[in-house]
Design a protein around this motif. Structure first.
Motif, PDB file in Angstrom:
ATOM      1  N   MET A   1      22.930  24.514 -46.091  1.00  0.00           N
ATOM      2  CA  MET A   1      22.683  23.088 -46.329  1.00  0.00           C
ATOM      3  C   MET A   1      23.961  22.264 -46.209  1.00  0.00           C
ATOM      4  N   SER A   2      25.090  22.880 -46.443  1.00  0.00           N
ATOM      5  CA  SER A   2      26.355  22.142 -46.332  1.00  0.00           C
ATOM      6  C   SER A   2      26.739  21.888 -44.878  1.00  0.00           C
ATOM      7  N   HIS A   3      26.070  22.584 -43.950  1.00  0.00           N
ATOM      8  CA  HIS A   3      26.379  22.424 -42.533  1.00  0.00           C
ATOM      9  C   HIS A   3      25.291  21.707 -41.741  1.00  0.00           C
ATOM     10  N   LYS A   4      24.062  21.712 -42.270  1.00  0.00           N
ATOM     11  CA  LYS A   4      22.976  21.046 -41.552  1.00  0.00           C
ATOM     12  C   LYS A   4      21.858  20.702 -42.524  1.00  0.00           C
ATOM     13  N   PRO A   5      20.992  19.784 -42.136  1.00  0.00           N
ATOM     14  CA  PRO A   5      19.892  19.376 -43.018  1.00  0.00           C
ATOM     15  C   PRO A   5      18.959  20.556 -43.329  1.00  0.00           C
ATOM     16  N   LEU A   6      18.399  20.519 -44.494  1.00  0.00           N
ATOM     17  CA  LEU A   6      17.479  21.562 -44.939  1.00  0.00           C
ATOM     18  C   LEU A   6      16.336  21.755 -43.946  1.00  0.00           C
ATOM     19  N   SER A   7      15.859  20.673 -43.386  1.00  0.00           N
ATOM     20  CA  SER A   7      14.733  20.739 -42.450  1.00  0.00           C
ATOM     21  C   SER A   7      15.065  21.515 -41.172  1.00  0.00           C
ATOM     22  N   MET A   8      16.331  21.718 -40.903  1.00  0.00           N
ATOM     23  CA  MET A   8      16.754  22.423 -39.695  1.00  0.00           C
ATOM     24  C   MET A   8      17.050  23.906 -39.955  1.00  0.00           C
ATOM     25  N   ILE A   9      16.865  24.370 -41.173  1.00  0.00           N
ATOM     26  CA  ILE A   9      17.142  25.763 -41.529  1.00  0.00           C
ATOM     27  C   ILE A   9      15.850  26.562 -41.437  1.00  0.00           C
ATOM     28  N   SER A  10      15.912  27.676 -40.750  1.00  0.00           N
ATOM     29  CA  SER A  10      14.732  28.537 -40.638  1.00  0.00           C
ATOM     30  C   SER A  10      14.801  29.665 -41.673  1.00  0.00           C
ATOM     31  N   ILE A  11      13.664  30.226 -41.965  1.00  0.00           N
ATOM     32  CA  ILE A  11      13.598  31.359 -42.897  1.00  0.00           C
ATOM     33  C   ILE A  11      14.378  32.533 -42.329  1.00  0.00           C
TER      34      ILE A  11
ATOM     35  N   PHE B   1      11.679  26.791 -49.615  1.00  0.00           N
ATOM     36  CA  PHE B   1      13.081  26.674 -49.989  1.00  0.00           C
ATOM     37  C   PHE B   1      13.211  25.993 -51.351  1.00  0.00           C
ATOM     38  N   ASP B   2      12.328  25.033 -51.609  1.00  0.00           N
ATOM     39  CA  ASP B   2      12.340  24.355 -52.910  1.00  0.00           C
ATOM     40  C   ASP B   2      12.181  25.353 -54.047  1.00  0.00           C
ATOM     41  N   GLN B   3      11.343  26.345 -53.845  1.00  0.00           N
ATOM     42  CA  GLN B   3      11.112  27.331 -54.901  1.00  0.00           C
ATOM     43  C   GLN B   3      12.367  28.169 -55.154  1.00  0.00           C
ATOM     44  N   ILE B   4      13.124  28.464 -54.113  1.00  0.00           N
ATOM     45  CA  ILE B   4      14.400  29.182 -54.298  1.00  0.00           C
ATOM     46  C   ILE B   4      15.313  28.347 -55.182  1.00  0.00           C
ATOM     47  N   ILE B   5      15.444  27.075 -54.827  1.00  0.00           N
ATOM     48  CA  ILE B   5      16.337  26.183 -55.573  1.00  0.00           C
ATOM     49  C   ILE B   5      15.871  26.052 -57.015  1.00  0.00           C
ATOM     50  N   LEU B   6      14.584  25.818 -57.211  1.00  0.00           N
ATOM     51  CA  LEU B   6      14.050  25.636 -58.557  1.00  0.00           C
ATOM     52  C   LEU B   6      14.196  26.901 -59.388  1.00  0.00           C
ATOM     53  N   THR B   7      13.919  28.048 -58.799  1.00  0.00           N
ATOM     54  CA  THR B   7      14.047  29.319 -59.529  1.00  0.00           C
ATOM     55  C   THR B   7      15.491  29.535 -59.961  1.00  0.00           C
ATOM     56  N   TYR B   8      16.424  29.295 -59.051  1.00  0.00           N
ATOM     57  CA  TYR B   8      17.831  29.472 -59.398  1.00  0.00           C
ATOM     58  C   TYR B   8      18.260  28.453 -60.454  1.00  0.00           C
ATOM     59  N   GLN B   9      17.837  27.203 -60.277  1.00  0.00           N
ATOM     60  CA  GLN B   9      18.204  26.159 -61.235  1.00  0.00           C
ATOM     61  C   GLN B   9      17.666  26.488 -62.634  1.00  0.00           C
ATOM     62  N   GLU B  10      16.453  27.046 -62.685  1.00  0.00           N
ATOM     63  CA  GLU B  10      15.905  27.451 -63.985  1.00  0.00           C
ATOM     64  C   GLU B  10      16.770  28.541 -64.618  1.00  0.00           C
ATOM     65  N   GLN B  11      17.289  29.450 -63.804  1.00  0.00           N
ATOM     66  CA  GLN B  11      18.219  30.456 -64.316  1.00  0.00           C
ATOM     67  C   GLN B  11      19.496  29.784 -64.825  1.00  0.00           C
ATOM     68  N   ALA B  12      19.963  28.787 -64.077  1.00  0.00           N
ATOM     69  CA  ALA B  12      21.183  28.082 -64.472  1.00  0.00           C
ATOM     70  C   ALA B  12      20.997  27.358 -65.802  1.00  0.00           C
ATOM     71  N   ILE B  13      19.798  26.877 -66.044  1.00  0.00           N
ATOM     72  CA  ILE B  13      19.556  26.153 -67.290  1.00  0.00           C
ATOM     73  C   ILE B  13      19.664  27.093 -68.491  1.00  0.00           C
ATOM     74  N   LEU B  14      19.439  28.378 -68.271  1.00  0.00           N
ATOM     75  CA  LEU B  14      19.660  29.355 -69.342  1.00  0.00           C
ATOM     76  C   LEU B  14      21.129  29.356 -69.760  1.00  0.00           C
ATOM     77  N   THR B  15      22.022  29.177 -68.792  1.00  0.00           N
ATOM     78  CA  THR B  15      23.443  29.038 -69.098  1.00  0.00           C
ATOM     79  C   THR B  15      23.657  27.805 -69.958  1.00  0.00           C
TER      80      THR B  15
END
Length: 185
Positions: free
Chosen positions: A22-32, A53-67
């Motif tokens: 995502m730091s190099h190109k828009p999310l919409s341009m990234i393939s699985i 991809f949203d689910q990856i981000i949300l799952t990780y963010q939920e883990q981060a909230i445990l921190t």
């Protein structure tokens, strides 16, 4: 490595790979396929564990909230100023990630993560309220409050995060007290 550690390692790998892409190109341009290759994980891993991809981000963010929860004071209940100071301190450390999410139109994930954390704190009766405590149980209150907090976070970040987290916490307490003090419950 036990299965739980492997699961966390894979989640971290795919999340970090997604952020790097995502730091190099828009999310919409990234393939699985590209993501999985970058994370050195199979496509079947992605399809078994995620639907987007949203689910990856949300799952990780939920883990981060445990921190985030681990940083809260150990006492049974915390005040809103302490809660908000800790939240903005945590978000300050995640500024680069938050900016990537914002730039890719994914600020709503930050809102969802805050909503989940705040809901959990309310459910476990961890917040000391100085105003009407029933407001937390009103329809749409958590959505309203979460959106407001994250909007302040976004504006603070866009302005260069000049003020300390404690200042933002004081502002939120002041704003919420002024609304609840005027009979807007």
């Amino acid at each position: 490595m036990n299965p739980q550690e492997r699961k966390q390692q894979n989640l971290t790998a795919i999340y970090e790979a997604l952020l790097q892409l995502m730091s190099h190109k828009p999310l919409s341009m990234i393939s699985i396929t590209e993501l999985c290759a970058h994370a050195q994980l199979s496509r079947s891993y992605f399809y078994r564990n995620f639907t987007s991809f949203d689910q990856i981000i949300l799952t990780y963010q939920e883990q981060a909230i445990l921190t985030y929860f681990r940083r809260l004071p150990r006492q049974s209940k915390i005040t809103l100023p302490v809660l908000m100071t800790q939240y903005f301190t945590f978000m300050q450390q995640m500024a680069a990630t938050n900016q990537l999410l914002i730039d890719n139109g994914k600020a709503q994930i930050i809102v969802q993560t805050f909503e989940a954390a705040y809901t959990l704190l309310i459910r476990h009766d961890r917040i000391i309220t100085v105003t009407d405590s029933t407001i937390h149980h009103q329809p749409y209150y958590i959505a309203f409050f979460s959106g407001a907090v994250v909007n302040i976070l976004i504006h603070w970040q866009q302005a260069g995060m000049v003020e300390p987290p404690s200042y933002l916490a004081q502002q939120i307490v002041r704003f919420t007290a002024s609304h609840t003090g005027n009979g807007l419950k």
